[in-house]
Design an enzyme around this catalytic site. Structure first.
Site, short mmCIF file in Angstrom:
data_model
loop_
_atom_site.label_atom_id
_atom_site.label_comp_id
_atom_site.label_asym_id
_atom_site.label_seq_id
_atom_site.Cartn_x
_atom_site.Cartn_y
_atom_site.Cartn_z
N SER A 20 0.78 -1.29 -0.06
CA SER A 20 -0.13 -0.13 -0.10
C SER A 20 0.82 1.18 -0.10
O SER A 20 1.63 1.38 1.00
CB SER A 20 -0.82 -0.11 1.19
N HIS A 43 -1.38 -1.18 -4.18
CA HIS A 43 -2.64 -0.93 -3.62
C HIS A 43 -2.82 0.84 -3.17
O HIS A 43 -1.92 1.11 -2.68
CB HIS A 43 -2.79 -1.75 -2.01
N ASP A 45 -4.78 3.85 -1.64
CA ASP A 45 -6.03 4.15 -0.63
C ASP A 45 -6.26 5.46 -0.81
O ASP A 45 -5.40 6.36 -0.46
CB ASP A 45 -5.22 4.04 0.80
N MET A 47 -8.97 8.37 0.51
CA MET A 47 -9.60 8.59 1.66
C MET A 47 -10.27 10.14 1.62
O MET A 47 -9.47 11.08 1.19
CB MET A 47 -8.92 8.64 2.88
N HIS A 76 -8.61 1.62 -3.61
CA HIS A 76 -9.56 1.14 -2.38
C HIS A 76 -9.95 2.33 -1.97
O HIS A 76 -9.34 3.15 -1.45
CB HIS A 76 -8.60 0.64 -1.17
N MET A 78 -12.26 4.59 0.11
CA MET A 78 -12.77 5.00 1.46
C MET A 78 -13.31 6.35 1.55
O MET A 78 -12.74 7.52 2.07
CB MET A 78 -11.63 4.96 2.38
N MET A 149 -11.62 -5.93 5.83
CA MET A 149 -10.65 -4.85 6.41
C MET A 149 -10.38 -5.29 7.77
O MET A 149 -11.19 -6.07 8.66
CB MET A 149 -11.38 -3.46 6.67
N GLY A 156 -2.92 3.77 8.49
CA GLY A 156 -1.95 2.83 8.30
C GLY A 156 -1.25 2.29 9.65
O GLY A 156 -1.57 3.29 10.68
N GLY A 157 -0.71 1.19 10.08
CA GLY A 157 0.23 1.23 11.24
C GLY A 157 -0.82 0.68 12.44
O GLY A 157 -0.13 0.69 13.57
N ASP A 187 -6.73 -6.43 4.37
CA ASP A 187 -6.22 -5.08 4.46
C ASP A 187 -6.11 -4.50 5.84
O ASP A 187 -7.18 -4.14 6.32
CB ASP A 187 -7.11 -4.25 3.50
N GLY A 188 -5.16 -4.23 6.34
CA GLY A 188 -4.79 -3.63 7.66
C GLY A 188 -3.97 -4.52 8.62
O GLY A 188 -4.29 -5.68 8.94
N GLY A 189 -2.66 -4.05 9.08
CA GLY A 189 -1.96 -4.90 10.00
C GLY A 189 -1.37 -6.18 9.62
O GLY A 189 -0.95 -6.79 10.34
N SER A 210 2.72 -0.48 6.26
CA SER A 210 3.58 -0.05 6.87
C SER A 210 4.92 -1.40 7.07
O SER A 210 6.07 -0.99 7.08
CB SER A 210 3.40 0.29 8.44
#
Ligand code: DX5
Ligand code: ZN
Length: 243
Positions: A20, A43, A45, A47, A76, A78, A149, A156-157, A187-189, A210
């Site tokens: 990402s 990816h 993002d 937003m 993506h 958002m 998600m 992020g992070g 997606d995420g972590g 990240s």
């Protein structure tokens, strides 16, 4: 556009690593994406500061990547009101995912996905951690990607939420039972530790921000994530044989 999907040991899933760019240095994006030549997708993002409490960038910045890569570009969104904006992204990007929570029910989601497909892009739908997957299960054929998600979208992070893997398992079971091509994306972590369990649950596409761009060697992290996914699937296959 590219087709460099790496086949995985489990026939029903693929292993596509999608760094990402949210975690990349925005002042030199072309240079940043050149560090992950071995990735499968990139990816992106978007937003809007309304659907999520953060603002990233919009179409002009996303399009600025186009001359610098031939990879699959995975957008993506958002954002609120995706029916207004998503079709513009469909012109240039390989997949465009909007949120189920941002549209007015399943009918609108299916209509928008159909419009995106007509414009030649893969259509994705995403659900936040607290949104049930149940309402989607009977309509999977209308979507090319289901993005689960594994953090609250917006930043992020954050820490991976393992409880969302129940939704991945439900999706995998229905996709395989109905013999669909729909991809399951997470997606995420996502890092080395969360990738194995995600693979065992049936994920195809791994978004990692990240953990990739925060690594001293982003490309070696991409390889390590791919290997962790394959190891997770092998472990799952072995536990199936034992049970
Ligand atoms: C979060 C975004 C993610 C983000 C993931 O709302 O959708 O794609 O970049 O970042 P990490 O991998 O750092 O959790
Ligand atoms: Zn994302």
């Amino acid at each position: 556009m590219s087709d460099n999907a790496s086949l995985s040991p489990t026939p029903s899933t693929r292993t596509l690593i999608a760094p990402s760019i949210l975690a990349a240095d925005f002042s030199c994006l072309a240079q940043e994406i050149s560090k992950v030549e071995n990735a499968d997708w990139l990816h992106i993002d978007v937003m809007d500061g309304h659907f999520v409490p953060n603002l990233s960038f919009g179409l002009p910045v996303a399009k600025s990547l186009l001359p610098h890569t031939d990879k699959h570009l995975d957008v993506h969104l958002m954002i609120e009101d995706p029916a207004r904006w998503a079709p513009d992204y469909a012109e240039d990007f390989d997949s465009v995912t909007f949120h189920l929570e941002a549209v007015d029910g399943m009918d609108e989601a299916i209509t928008l996905a159909g419009e995106l497909r007509e414009r030649g892009t893969m259509a994705g739908i995403s659900i936040k951690p607290n949104t049930s997957v149940e309402p989607l299960l009977d309509y999977l054929a209308h979507f090319d990607i289901i993005l689960v998600m594994s953090v609250e979208p917006g930043f992020g992070g954050q820490k991976f939420m393992p409880e969302v893997l129940d939704k991945v398992r439900a999706l995998r079971a229905r996709i395989d039972a109905d013999n669909l091509d729909t991809l399951v994306e997470i997606d995420g972590g996502i890092g080395i530790e969360s990738t194995g369990p995600s693979a065992a649950a049936g994920v195809d596409v791994y978004v990692a921000g990240s953990s990739v761009f925060g690594h001293a060697s982003p490309s070696s992290q991409v390889d390590a994530l791919r290997e962790a996914a394959h190891a997770g699937m092998r472990a799952d296959a072995q536990s199936d044989q034992r049970s």
